[in-house]
Scaffold this active site. Structure first.
Site, mmCIF file in Angstrom:
data_model
loop_
_atom_site.group_PDB
_atom_site.id
_atom_site.type_symbol
_atom_site.label_atom_id
_atom_site.label_comp_id
_atom_site.label_asym_id
_atom_site.label_seq_id
_atom_site.Cartn_x
_atom_site.Cartn_y
_atom_site.Cartn_z
ATOM 1 C CG ASN A 70 -2.977 -3.401 -6.701
ATOM 2 O OD1 ASN A 70 -4.181 -3.486 -6.509
ATOM 3 N ND2 ASN A 70 -2.277 -2.336 -6.328
ATOM 4 N N GLY A 71 -5.141 -4.376 -9.200
ATOM 5 C CA GLY A 71 -5.913 -3.505 -10.082
ATOM 6 C C GLY A 71 -7.026 -4.280 -10.745
ATOM 7 C CD GLU B 239 -14.117 9.399 10.942
ATOM 8 O OE1 GLU B 239 -14.503 9.207 9.777
ATOM 9 O OE2 GLU B 239 -13.137 8.819 11.433
ATOM 10 C CB CYS C 33 -4.095 -6.377 -4.484
ATOM 11 S SG CYS C 33 -5.609 -7.210 -4.936
ATOM 12 C CE LYS D 42 -12.367 5.616 11.292
ATOM 13 N NZ LYS D 42 -12.864 6.299 10.169
HETATM 14 C C1 F6R Z 1 -12.709 4.822 6.838
HETATM 15 C C2 F6R Z 1 -11.628 4.873 5.871
HETATM 16 C C3 F6R Z 1 -11.984 5.145 4.461
HETATM 17 C C4 F6R Z 1 -10.911 6.027 3.797
HETATM 18 C C5 F6R Z 1 -11.217 6.165 2.303
HETATM 19 C C6 F6R Z 1 -10.210 7.065 1.608
HETATM 20 O O1 F6R Z 1 -12.219 4.578 8.115
HETATM 21 O O2 F6R Z 1 -10.482 4.672 6.200
HETATM 22 O O3 F6R Z 1 -13.247 5.710 4.330
HETATM 23 O O4 F6R Z 1 -10.890 7.266 4.429
HETATM 24 O O5 F6R Z 1 -11.201 4.900 1.700
HETATM 25 O O6 F6R Z 1 -8.923 6.550 1.724
HETATM 26 P P1 F6R Z 1 -7.666 7.461 1.447
HETATM 27 O O7 F6R Z 1 -7.620 8.488 2.502
HETATM 28 O O8 F6R Z 1 -6.493 6.538 1.482
HETATM 29 O O9 F6R Z 1 -7.880 8.065 0.084
#
Ligand code: F6R
Length: 616
Positions: free
Chosen positions: A102-103, A485, A2, A489
């Protein structure tokens, strides 16, 4: 998760709110809505299920009166499906108050039951509408929006950022936050609120990070901050280091295409100012040397792609510091009884700095006596503020929901950290550090080489494979997290079943998945560093090839041993083994993006996802 934006000032508020939502849409795109106090002093509200474009079209077809005070919301659905009714804002106090959230309000059921018993009716299934009615009720009793917020916030459990406007208080937006993000943008005769600075960076780069459990009221000329009890409080000022252009697509077909192209820059910017003539010096880590000498264990905690960066980092940290490292998914960490104490350093990794699972792991670790360091890409975010130290990655704003350039920047920051700690602990000599520093400095050009030499080839491959239903990824050592990874993706962008395996694990089960034509990407480690490791991976390739797999190999330039067994070879330049992942992941990012594009999918906003996951 959000996105929220608030504005008060001389401008017409709708364009400001819609521009802010466009920049925050990565946080959720199940619905969008805005509410303004119009020039006649009345609340006007419009909200629609679907992406922001649906709301924009509606507003163009049926314009709504504008005013100079307003709030806007882009939703990632939690309570209640993505419908018009469940979209924010929610109205209360006879439609004289509009509120966005948000939350997650965890005790919303009890609060809702009480409100229903009092005669309130609900138009949505959301937890957020409860907050709207509670603030509306308190406004009726007190006639003051700030007081109404104060009387409500302590009754809410869970995580929230709330913003509200009331038609009897034009020229004021009031907000509150607990465990969800909120930043203030300071303008001349205007002020802004946002989930992050992207909401207002077009207008101002001067910002304040609202602290935990604070209430803020903005008017055109003032910002008032108190704690939940009403005592004056302060928010931390900071300057946004990037400009609005950095968060624009700038001619690229997607944010992801732009961000993958920025991977060299993300690494270069993360190194910048931290290596001087071969000497690693990370200013943010200065003053922590006693801590680094004292620790006997490091736990890296993160989620998703950031956790895979952590797994790559583990190899570098253990090799260069000889401190044992565990990598823990943040959402698992605090739900057991982890063995941590004051000699444990928790390193959290987060692009957004707001991931609730990671934030909660950091808080848990601090409460249990551990020291905490965060690796983060977003200034003013909550996780670095809740940590004892921070090393910022300087990847620039990442807008596409799936993380790419932040990933290579995270690995780079972990390597800088590992070398710094290695020098402090005496496990890395000055000469070794200088050699690694040179290697780090060479990486941006090498990533550019991968993009130049292989992008077209990989996109062609992705195009041919558009009908593929399943892809496997294999790696060993630092190649293993990269395999995961690559699979993540592909799942999230192209909606294709994909799995990443440690190549050695294959024979313990997953090899049963191999049937003729099964595409398998294999990350081949350099033979120059370990002939043994290399030969093991080549054997793994032969095993799957013998069972009919279609093998796509990612190998360093000149590695001829893979040629007889590979259907396709993607080349990366030569690099030291611990740095290889920064190069070998690039083809996998291009491939996932290329395959999603070939399937006609939206690579920036994959279904069901949101970038900043601020719920547990
Ligand atoms: C995958 C992706 C997510 C984030 C994960 C952590 O492409 O983007 O797996 O890596 O949600 O997000 P952050 O790095 O913002 O804590």
């Amino acid at each position: 998760m959000c996105g929220i934006v608030g504005y008060v000032g001389a401008r017409e508020s709708q364009p400001v709110l819609l521009a802010g939502l466009a920049r925050l849409e990565y946080r959720g795109y199940d619905s969008a809505g805005i509410a303004v106090v119009d020039d006649a002093g009345k609340i006007e509200m419009r909200k629609r299920a679907g992406k922001l474009a649906v709301l924009r079209e509606d507003l163009e077809a049926h314009p709504m009166p504008d005013g100079h005070t307003g709030i806007g919301h882009t939703r990632w659905a939690t309570h209640g499906g993505p419908t018009d009714e469940n979209a924010h804002p929610h109205l209360a106090d006879d439609d004289r108050l509009a509120l966005i959230h948000n939350g997650i309000i965890e005790n919303f059921s009890e609060l809702k039951a009480d409100l229903i018993a009092e005669g309130y009716t609900f138009r949505s299934e959301t937890d957020s509408e409860v907050a709207a009615h509670l603030v509306g009720r308190e406004y009726r009793a007190t006639g003051d929006l700030r007081t109404a917020f104060r009387n409500v916030v302590n009754r809410l459990e869970g995580a929230f950022t709330l913003l509200a406007v009331h038609q009897d208080e034009p020229g004021v937006v009031v907000g509150a936050r607990r465990n969800s993000p909120l930043v203030i943008g300071l303008g001349e005769g205007e002020n802004f609120l946002g989930s992050d600075v992207a909401a207002f960076v077009e207008y101002t780069r001067s910002a304040l990070a609202v602290g935990q459990d604070q209430i803020v009221a903005i008017t055109p000329d003032a910002v008032e901050i108190t704690d939940f009890a009403g005592n004056p409080a302060e928010a931390e000022p900071f300057e946004v280091s990037w400009d609005a252009a950095a968060a624009e697509k700038g001619g690229w077909s997607s944010f992801m295409a732009k961000e993958v192209s920025e991977e060299p820059e993300a690494v270069a910017n993360t190194i910048r100012g931290r290596i001087h003539d071969g000497v690693i010096s990370v200013p943010e880590l200065e003053g922590m040397d006693d801590l680094f000498r004292d620790i006997n264990r490091i736990i890296i905690t993160a989620c998703g792609t950031a956790a895979y960066a952590g797994q790559v980092g583990k190899y570098a940290i253990e090799q260069w510091t000889r401190v044992p490292v565990d990598v823990e998914l943040a959402h698992e960490f605090r739900y057991r009884d982890p063995v941590i104490d004051e000699h444990t350093l928790i390193v959290s990794i987060s692009q957004s700095g707001e991931t609730m699972d990671t934030l909660m792991a950091v808080k848990y670790a601090r409460e249990h006596g551990a020291k905490t360091l965060s690796i983060c890409n977003t200034q003013g975010a909550t996780i670095p503020r809740e940590s004892d130290g921070v090393v910022y990655t300087h990847a620039g704003p990442e807008v596409a929901v799936a993380s790419t350039k932040a990933f290579v920047a995270q690995i780079t920051a972990l390597q800088l950290f590992a070398l710094h700690v290695g020098r402090v602990r005496g496990t890395v000599s000055a000469a070794e550090a200088a050699e690694h520093a040179r290697e780090l400095e060479s990486l941006p050009a090498k990533i550019s080489q991968v993009l130049e030499n292989e992008q077209a080839h990989i996109e062609q491959l992705a195009h041919w494979m558009a009908d593929t239903r399943s892809v496997l990824f294999l790696g060993r050592n630092v190649g293993f997290p990269i395999a995961m990874e690559g699979a993540l993706k592909l799942k999230e962008l192209a909606y294709i079943h994909a799995e990443g395996f440690a190549a050695g694990e294959l024979k313990h089960g997953p090899i049963a998945l191999i049937e003729p034509g099964q595409p398998v990407f294999v990350l081949v480690p350099s033979p120059r560093h370990s002939a043994l490791l290399h030969s093991k991976v080549v054997s793994n390739i032969q095993e799957i090839r013998a069972r009919g797999a279609r093998v796509i190999v990612i190998a360093e330039e000149g590695d001829a041993a893979v040629l007889p067994f590979a259907d396709e070879v993607l080349r990366i330049p030569l690099a030291e083994p611990l740095f290889e992942p920064i190069l070998s992941v690039v083809p996998l990012h291009i491939f996932a993006m290329g395959l999603a594009t070939a399937k006609g999918l939206d690579v920036d906003q994959p279904r069901n996802l949101a970038k900043s996951v601020t719920v547990e």
